[in-house]
Design a protein around this motif. Sequence first.
Motif, PDB file in Angstrom:
ATOM      1  N   LEU A 140      37.284  39.790  31.376  1.00 45.17           N
ATOM      2  CA  LEU A 140      37.948  38.486  30.640  1.00 45.17           C
ATOM      3  C   LEU A 140      39.306  38.410  31.672  1.00 45.17           C
ATOM      4  O   LEU A 140      39.775  37.330  32.038  1.00 45.17           O
ATOM      5  N   ALA A 141      39.987  39.398  31.770  1.00 43.77           N
ATOM      6  CA  ALA A 141      41.149  39.546  32.429  1.00 43.77           C
ATOM      7  C   ALA A 141      41.332  38.980  34.167  1.00 43.77           C
ATOM      8  O   ALA A 141      42.014  38.598  34.695  1.00 43.77           O
ATOM      9  N   ARG A 142      39.794  39.379  34.591  1.00 46.04           N
ATOM     10  CA  ARG A 142      39.715  39.249  36.082  1.00 46.04           C
ATOM     11  C   ARG A 142      39.250  38.071  36.212  1.00 46.04           C
ATOM     12  O   ARG A 142      38.019  37.472  36.060  1.00 46.04           O
ATOM     13  N   GLU A 143      40.213  36.864  36.992  1.00 46.53           N
ATOM     14  CA  GLU A 143      39.416  35.642  36.876  1.00 46.53           C
ATOM     15  C   GLU A 143      39.032  35.239  38.385  1.00 46.53           C
ATOM     16  O   GLU A 143      39.780  34.395  39.000  1.00 46.53           O
ATOM     17  N   GLU A 144      37.935  35.942  38.550  1.00 49.54           N
ATOM     18  CA  GLU A 144      37.249  35.742  39.935  1.00 49.54           C
ATOM     19  C   GLU A 144      36.041  36.646  39.735  1.00 49.54           C
ATOM     20  O   GLU A 144      35.653  37.253  38.907  1.00 49.54           O
ATOM     21  N   SER A 145      35.293  36.455  40.870  1.00 48.79           N
ATOM     22  CA  SER A 145      33.889  37.436  41.031  1.00 48.79           C
ATOM     23  C   SER A 145      34.092  38.283  42.077  1.00 48.79           C
ATOM     24  O   SER A 145      34.534  37.812  43.016  1.00 48.79           O
ATOM     25  N   ARG A 146      33.977  39.272  42.162  1.00 47.29           N
ATOM     26  CA  ARG A 146      34.100  40.383  42.892  1.00 47.29           C
ATOM     27  C   ARG A 146      33.080  41.805  42.822  1.00 47.29           C
ATOM     28  O   ARG A 146      32.958  42.206  41.557  1.00 47.29           O
ATOM     29  N   GLY A 147      32.239  42.079  43.612  1.00 52.15           N
ATOM     30  CA  GLY A 147      31.291  43.150  43.768  1.00 52.15           C
ATOM     31  C   GLY A 147      30.478  42.993  42.429  1.00 52.15           C
ATOM     32  O   GLY A 147      29.652  41.846  42.497  1.00 52.15           O
ATOM     33  N   ALA A 148      30.309  44.010  41.448  1.00 54.42           N
ATOM     34  CA  ALA A 148      29.523  43.937  40.499  1.00 54.42           C
ATOM     35  C   ALA A 148      29.943  43.013  39.116  1.00 54.42           C
ATOM     36  O   ALA A 148      29.200  42.978  38.416  1.00 54.42           O
ATOM     37  N   LEU A 149      31.096  42.451  39.337  1.00 54.21           N
ATOM     38  CA  LEU A 149      31.704  41.513  38.364  1.00 54.21           C
ATOM     39  C   LEU A 149      31.240  39.984  38.789  1.00 54.21           C
ATOM     40  O   LEU A 149      31.975  39.584  39.905  1.00 54.21           O
ATOM     41  N   TYR A 150      30.559  39.343  38.266  1.00 54.47           N
ATOM     42  CA  TYR A 150      30.224  37.789  38.581  1.00 54.47           C
ATOM     43  C   TYR A 150      30.623  36.914  37.409  1.00 54.47           C
ATOM     44  O   TYR A 150      30.016  37.277  36.320  1.00 54.47           O
ATOM     45  N   ARG A 151      31.708  36.268  37.461  1.00 54.42           N
ATOM     46  CA  ARG A 151      32.044  35.336  36.487  1.00 54.42           C
ATOM     47  C   ARG A 151      31.420  33.897  37.064  1.00 54.42           C
ATOM     48  O   ARG A 151      32.112  33.259  38.037  1.00 54.42           O
ATOM     49  N   VAL A 195      43.245  36.342  47.734  1.00 51.11           N
ATOM     50  CA  VAL A 195      44.656  35.614  47.769  1.00 51.11           C
ATOM     51  C   VAL A 195      45.460  36.326  46.695  1.00 51.11           C
ATOM     52  O   VAL A 195      46.499  36.694  46.744  1.00 51.11           O
ATOM     53  N   ASN A 196      44.839  36.230  45.294  1.00 48.63           N
ATOM     54  CA  ASN A 196      45.532  36.436  44.208  1.00 48.63           C
ATOM     55  C   ASN A 196      44.727  37.683  43.445  1.00 48.63           C
ATOM     56  O   ASN A 196      45.506  38.282  42.345  1.00 48.63           O
ATOM     57  N   TRP A 197      43.686  38.322  43.902  1.00 44.83           N
ATOM     58  CA  TRP A 197      43.067  39.238  42.978  1.00 44.83           C
ATOM     59  C   TRP A 197      42.801  40.473  43.601  1.00 44.83           C
ATOM     60  O   TRP A 197      41.579  41.149  43.556  1.00 44.83           O
ATOM     61  N   LEU A 198      43.336  40.633  44.984  1.00 39.64           N
ATOM     62  CA  LEU A 198      43.163  42.238  45.500  1.00 39.64           C
ATOM     63  C   LEU A 198      44.136  43.165  44.498  1.00 39.64           C
ATOM     64  O   LEU A 198      45.172  43.634  44.720  1.00 39.64           O
ATOM     65  N   LEU A 257      46.504  46.338  28.745  1.00 38.84           N
ATOM     66  CA  LEU A 257      45.902  46.174  30.236  1.00 38.84           C
ATOM     67  C   LEU A 257      47.140  46.110  31.043  1.00 38.84           C
ATOM     68  O   LEU A 257      48.130  45.560  30.990  1.00 38.84           O
ATOM     69  N   THR A 258      46.856  46.622  32.110  1.00 38.84           N
ATOM     70  CA  THR A 258      48.040  46.792  33.359  1.00 38.84           C
ATOM     71  C   THR A 258      47.159  46.247  34.777  1.00 38.84           C
ATOM     72  O   THR A 258      46.404  46.778  35.155  1.00 38.84           O
ATOM     73  N   ILE A 259      47.940  45.329  35.225  1.00 41.29           N
ATOM     74  CA  ILE A 259      47.426  44.804  36.336  1.00 41.29           C
ATOM     75  C   ILE A 259      48.247  45.005  37.678  1.00 41.29           C
ATOM     76  O   ILE A 259      49.496  44.665  37.607  1.00 41.29           O
ATOM     77  N   THR A 260      47.883  45.860  38.760  1.00 39.15           N
ATOM     78  CA  THR A 260      48.557  46.183  40.054  1.00 39.15           C
ATOM     79  C   THR A 260      47.903  45.857  41.246  1.00 39.15           C
ATOM     80  O   THR A 260      46.733  45.908  41.400  1.00 39.15           O
ATOM     81  N   ASP A 261      48.751  45.422  42.193  1.00 40.24           N
ATOM     82  CA  ASP A 261      48.411  45.517  43.431  1.00 40.24           C
ATOM     83  C   ASP A 261      47.447  46.759  44.150  1.00 40.24           C
ATOM     84  O   ASP A 261      47.833  48.090  43.979  1.00 40.24           O
ATOM     85  N   VAL A 262      46.562  46.230  44.702  1.00 40.08           N
ATOM     86  CA  VAL A 262      45.863  47.486  45.518  1.00 40.08           C
ATOM     87  C   VAL A 262      46.655  47.869  47.002  1.00 40.08           C
ATOM     88  O   VAL A 262      47.288  47.114  47.317  1.00 40.08           O
ATOM     89  N   ASP A 263      46.669  48.986  47.027  1.00 38.08           N
ATOM     90  CA  ASP A 263      47.329  49.569  48.213  1.00 38.08           C
ATOM     91  C   ASP A 263      46.593  49.621  49.285  1.00 38.08           C
ATOM     92  O   ASP A 263      45.581  50.356  49.449  1.00 38.08           O
TER      93      ASP A 263
END
Length: 593
Positions: free
Chosen positions: A533-544, A553-556, A570-576
């Motif tokens: 629910l928190a991830r507002e995009e589709s990526r890999g094994a998650l399809y919204r 742009v916003n969800w790396l 829930l903690t959301i952090t930028d990928v290194d």
Amino acid sequence: CRKMSFLENLADEILITDILVVGSEGAGARAVLEASRHDLNIIVATKGVIGKSGATLTADADIDVDSRSCIELFGLPGDPNDSPEKFAEDMVKEAEYINNQDLVKIHCEEAPERVRELVDWGARIDKLTHAPGHTYPRGIWIPGTEFPRVLVKEIKKRDNIKVIDNFMVTDILLNDGRAAGACGIDINTGKFYVIKSKAVVLCTGGAMRIYPHTTAPEELTGDGLAMAYRAGAELIDMEFPMFLPYTLIKPDSLNGVDFSYLLSAYLETHALNRLGERYMKDWDPVRMERSTRDVNSIAAMVQVLDGKGSPNNGTYLSLRHLPKNLLEFSAEWFPSNIANWRYGGFNMKEFLPDLTQDALETAPASHFWNGGIKINEKCETNIPGLYAAGEGTGSIMGANRVSGNALTMTQVWGHRAGAFAAQYVKEAGDVAIDTDQVAEIKKSLFEPLNRDSGPNAVETRLELQQLAWMKVGVVRERKGLEEALSKLEEMAKDVEPKLAVKTKTRIYNREWIEAIQIKNIIQVMQLVAQASLAREESRGALYRRDFPKTDNVNWLKNITVQKDGDKTRLTITDVDLKYFKPARVIRDYGLKE
């Protein structure tokens, strides 16, 4: 002394060891073997029987090593242009850039040596394969049955390893913020155990059995994930449970069998909807059915949801376009564990239609857990003395795992977990058992046996599986996720605490074990739904469906979950993006750079 006396009254059995490893197969066995080299006492507890349970045994099974090392170490026909660095780049790219790139680097660099050790111990190599998502052939084909044969043989040589079969570890014990051991139930006798240890290593696999369609064995109900969460461990990337496309759905006895997927991996197959359309053209027009497993699974489920599925809510996998003599000859050169249409000891021709005429009805099945317990390069969690390795740990596979990497994960990270846990134990002092915690755990475990009436555990699990499939499954959206979370909260408050079992014996009471597992299933489902629910995009094994684009742009970013009282933080952090960086664009899901 008084506390020890009280503990003896609480527990039917008390065991004391240096390291407790929970899970006995690929990662667990490797952790045990490495830890045992350090002159420490090791207990390995497994929910099934060592060498005859868990996911490793069911692997088909390629284990990934960079192609150049395949040539140099094993004499296989690899490609000398490959390297661990290029392997790592493929891993990061196919994981959609959200894995921990330092951990990926270790994974790829140490894989050759870990596989060489397996071969030195007697593992037999079949051939080298080239799976989708890999630039070069990297899949050393060692059937999953080889791993327990080799690893268990080595374990039996070590006299400082104690194996406990048919044992369900239920909770991690803590004292002063440190891991102090675990509690559990001997499934055969129903006895309540306390295991005191200076370190605990979780190698418990994923939670694929929360879904009704799965390739995984019965034991994988998310026990390790849930007990780590309850102990306060951080979990990461929980929104990415992975599904395997093209698994059989009929007859019922073959539900989740992946023989049909293997056909698609080795032959040019056509995935068709009920209109006869090759629907993969809309998802990955270049690779089509050779796309990665996440994209294939999601594309198939969208066909079903859009009313274009088969009679049993799947899609069709067709080989009819292939000449009959080609199809017959192909079975002769398939890998040994599927050669000549035999799989798992069965002649698949007895179960399948004439593939020169009819298509197979197939559907995605829950197959692997990409996220899980957050670890660092030493397999440490945020709890001192608690380690984790293998499937069910996060940060390594990111949003999607390429074929063959599950087995590599078991050997590289099982080895590291055993080594660093042993190092910790040598430096750590003794840790006491909190008897109040033990008493609370025991009370909770035995309550279903003591109730005269209440919800049925088997019926509750079936209800949870359907909820998971429809609302937290291959395709997700806000409305369904919110409905799932509401229902799960209701079941956590009004159903799970009131479960009752009809059979009151402790001895091999599967209904009781089902009741104990329900809490784990609910908690894991809640974490998947919350992160999704928190991830507002589709990526890999998650399809919204409500956020169908991949948003670089916003969800790396990574989503970490942790227990915070009665809530989940829930903690959301930028990928290194330390070594490999994607284009900062928003693109259609499934289309690679």
